[in-house]
Design an enzyme around this catalytic site. Structure first.
Site, PDB file in Angstrom:
ATOM      1  N   SER A   1     -14.456  13.181  17.174  1.00 17.56           N
ATOM      2  CA  SER A   1     -14.548  13.222  15.709  1.00 17.56           C
ATOM      3  C   SER A   1     -13.537  12.239  15.123  1.00 17.56           C
ATOM      4  O   SER A   1     -12.663  11.713  15.838  1.00 17.56           O
ATOM      5  CB  SER A   1     -14.235  14.633  15.217  1.00 17.56           C
TER       6      SER A   1
ATOM      7  N   ASP B   1     -18.697  11.687  16.715  1.00 20.11           N
ATOM      8  CA  ASP B   1     -19.201  12.895  16.048  1.00 20.11           C
ATOM      9  C   ASP B   1     -18.937  12.791  14.536  1.00 20.11           C
ATOM     10  O   ASP B   1     -17.816  12.487  14.127  1.00 20.11           O
ATOM     11  CB  ASP B   1     -18.432  14.094  16.651  1.00 20.11           C
TER      12      ASP B   1
ATOM     13  N   GLY C   1     -17.334  25.918  13.331  1.00 19.66           N
ATOM     14  CA  GLY C   1     -16.171  26.798  13.355  1.00 19.66           C
ATOM     15  C   GLY C   1     -16.421  28.094  14.106  1.00 19.66           C
ATOM     16  O   GLY C   1     -17.480  28.302  14.700  1.00 19.66           O
TER      17      GLY C   1
ATOM     18  N   GLY D   1     -22.756  22.866  15.414  1.00 19.72           N
ATOM     19  CA  GLY D   1     -22.266  24.219  15.125  1.00 19.72           C
ATOM     20  C   GLY D   1     -22.835  25.249  16.063  1.00 19.72           C
ATOM     21  O   GLY D   1     -23.201  26.355  15.658  1.00 19.72           O
ATOM     22  N   ALA D   2     -22.903  24.909  17.353  1.00 16.53           N
ATOM     23  CA  ALA D   2     -23.638  25.752  18.304  1.00 16.53           C
ATOM     24  C   ALA D   2     -22.735  26.496  19.289  1.00 16.53           C
ATOM     25  O   ALA D   2     -23.176  26.879  20.366  1.00 16.53           O
ATOM     26  CB  ALA D   2     -24.660  24.894  19.039  1.00 16.53           C
TER      27      ALA D   2
ATOM     28  N   ILE E   1     -20.763  21.520  21.047  1.00 16.83           N
ATOM     29  CA  ILE E   1     -19.835  22.631  21.283  1.00 16.83           C
ATOM     30  C   ILE E   1     -18.399  22.138  21.163  1.00 16.83           C
ATOM     31  O   ILE E   1     -17.974  21.246  21.911  1.00 16.83           O
ATOM     32  CB  ILE E   1     -20.082  23.250  22.679  1.00 16.83           C
ATOM     33  N   ASP E   2     -17.682  22.709  20.260  1.00 15.67           N
ATOM     34  CA  ASP E   2     -16.259  22.418  20.110  1.00 15.67           C
ATOM     35  C   ASP E   2     -15.452  23.716  20.059  1.00 15.67           C
ATOM     36  O   ASP E   2     -14.524  23.930  20.841  1.00 15.67           O
ATOM     37  CB  ASP E   2     -16.019  21.590  18.832  1.00 15.67           C
TER      38      ASP E   2
HETATM   39  P1  13P Z   1     -18.870  24.446  16.846  1.00  9.98           P
HETATM   40  O1  13P Z   1     -17.789  24.575  15.821  1.00  9.98           O
HETATM   41  O2  13P Z   1     -19.873  25.550  16.718  1.00  9.98           O
HETATM   42  O3  13P Z   1     -18.352  24.334  18.222  1.00  9.98           O
HETATM   43  O4  13P Z   1     -19.680  23.085  16.525  1.00  9.98           O
HETATM   44  C1  13P Z   1     -19.170  21.839  16.939  1.00  9.98           C
HETATM   45  C2  13P Z   1     -19.923  20.692  16.367  1.00  9.98           C
HETATM   46  O5  13P Z   1     -20.982  20.798  15.810  1.00  9.98           O
HETATM   47  C3  13P Z   1     -19.320  19.366  16.523  1.00  9.98           C
HETATM   48  O6  13P Z   1     -20.035  18.390  15.848  1.00  9.98           O
HETATM   49  O1  G3H Z   2     -17.944  19.277  13.693  1.00  6.93           O
HETATM   50  C1  G3H Z   2     -16.733  19.389  13.822  1.00  6.93           C
HETATM   51  C2  G3H Z   2     -16.124  19.355  15.168  1.00  6.93           C
HETATM   52  O2  G3H Z   2     -15.816  20.649  15.602  1.00  6.93           O
HETATM   53  C3  G3H Z   2     -14.928  18.465  15.154  1.00  6.93           C
HETATM   54  O3  G3H Z   2     -13.861  19.111  14.543  1.00  6.93           O
HETATM   55  O4  G3H Z   2     -13.168  17.383  12.901  1.00  6.93           O
HETATM   56  O5  G3H Z   2     -11.610  19.247  13.542  1.00  6.93           O
HETATM   57  O6  G3H Z   2     -12.141  17.413  15.170  1.00  6.93           O
HETATM   58  P1  G3H Z   2     -12.621  18.230  14.001  1.00  6.93           P
HETATM   59 ZN    ZN Z   3     -20.977  19.027  14.037  1.00  8.50          ZN
END
Ligand code: 13P
Ligand code: G3H
Ligand code: ZN
Length: 311
Positions: A50, A82, A181, A214-215, A257-258
């Site tokens: 990101s 991202d 999130g 957001g998965a 997935i983050d």
């Molecule tokens: P999560 O917050 O559900 O892991 O989503 C991450 C995401 O969409 C990053 O682009």
């Molecule tokens: O879509 C968001 C991702 O979880 C990245 O999060 O912008 O805090 O790095 P971030």
């Molecule tokens: Zn995202």
């Protein structure tokens, strides 16, 4: 294996009824956790950065960490931007070694989203890079953009053919009820995804790769470890895994997935520090954090993505 684009990955995923995991990377331990798990399970993988990751770790560190992972493993790896917010950040990543970028014009009026996405796609394609666009907005937090629950908007299927045709993007992120999130639903609220929208989009774009942001499932076992070791994440709720598996079997070829990685890393660090309050060597607590993070990725590959053995 060399760094690849997502073109071949998505073609195989679409035909094979699975999805490729796109995991956010911010530091060495996370890159190692993801790529070691994927290598052991012979799964293709997308490592995505990101704007916040580039600010935290710096572009060049991230690219070199991914390069190191390519040397250490034998799986296809794509390096993706991202939520690219404008042309400039996409250009920097295209010129700076990424094989894929997302131009996120989803917050813009439709025609402006088309104009910006097409500009990025034209620039990227001339340089062998692929592009993800987005239609519809998710709730939650991405970098500094906060979309309150109730202010998100689902993707309108009647726009997708026009959008893809006029922009030339190679994949499309859609909004069907996932959100960014760890607090995706209120306690007691029933998690729901609009599979009717996904079905309609896939009918209108046969063979075209769809992306879900957001998965994260906000895996309860890691939330429990965090809460048992001084954390306060009581109401964290994510997308049920069976819904994600259903999506991965369909036109959804990339699942982002983050949050689950963050939970794994944090759970490991908290558990270690609580058990060993005298420790202050980062290699000790990061070893536990990295191991939990790796466990998360292996679980996703097997349970949600279905990408085991597809490298
Ligand atoms: P999560 O917050 O559900 O892991 O989503 C991450 C995401 O969409 C990053 O682009
Ligand atoms: O879509 C968001 C991702 O979880 C990245 O999060 O912008 O805090 O790095 P971030
Ligand atoms: Zn995202």
């Amino acid at each position: 294996m060399a760094l690849v684009t997502t073109t071949e990955m998505f073609k195989k995923a679409y035909e094979g009824g699975y999805a490729v995991g796109a995991f956010n990377v911010n530091n060495m331990e996370i890159v190692q956790a993801i790529t070691e798990a994927a290598d052991e399970l012979r799964s293709p993988i997308i490592l995505q950065c990101s704007a916040g990751a580039r600010k935290y770790a710096k572009h060049s560190y991230l690219v070199h960490l991914v390069q190191a992972a390519i040397e250490e493993t034998n799986i296809p790896i794509a390096l993706h931007l991202d939520h690219g917010a404008d042309f400039e950040i996409c250009k920097q990543c295209i010129d700076g070694g990424f094989t894929s970028v997302m131009i996120d014009g989803s917050h813009l009026p439709y025609e402006e989203n088309i104009e910006l996405s097409k500009r990025v796609a034209d620039y990227a394609h001339e340089r062998g890079c692929v592009v993800e666009g987005e239609l519809g907005t998710l709730a939650g937090i991405e970098d500094d953009v906060v979309v309150e629950a109730g202010h998100e908007s689902y993707t309108q299927p009647e726009q997708v053919e026009d959008f893809v045709k006029r922009t030339g993007v190679d994949s499309l992120a859609i909004a069907i009820g996932t959100s960014h999130g760890a607090f995706k639903f209120k306690p007691g609220q029933k998690p729901q995804l609009r599979f009717d929208i996904l079905d309609e989009v896939s009918k209108r774009l046969p063979g075209f790769p769809i992306v879900l942001h957001g998965a994260s499932s906000v895996l309860p076992n890691y939330v429990d470890i965090i809460n048992a070791n001084g954390g306060a994440m009581k109401d964290a709720i994510g997308i049920p895994e069976d819904m994600l598996r259903q999506a991965a079997r369909s036109a959804v070829c990339k699942i982002n997935i983050d949050s689950d990685l963050r939970l794994g890393l944090t759970a490991g660090i908290r558990e270690h520090m609580f058990a060993h309050p005298d420790h202050f060597d980062p290699r000790q607590y990061l070893t536990t954090g990295r191991a939990y993070c790796k466990e998360v990725v292996a679980h996703k590959i097997k349970t949600v993505l279905g990408s085991e053995g597809k490298a």
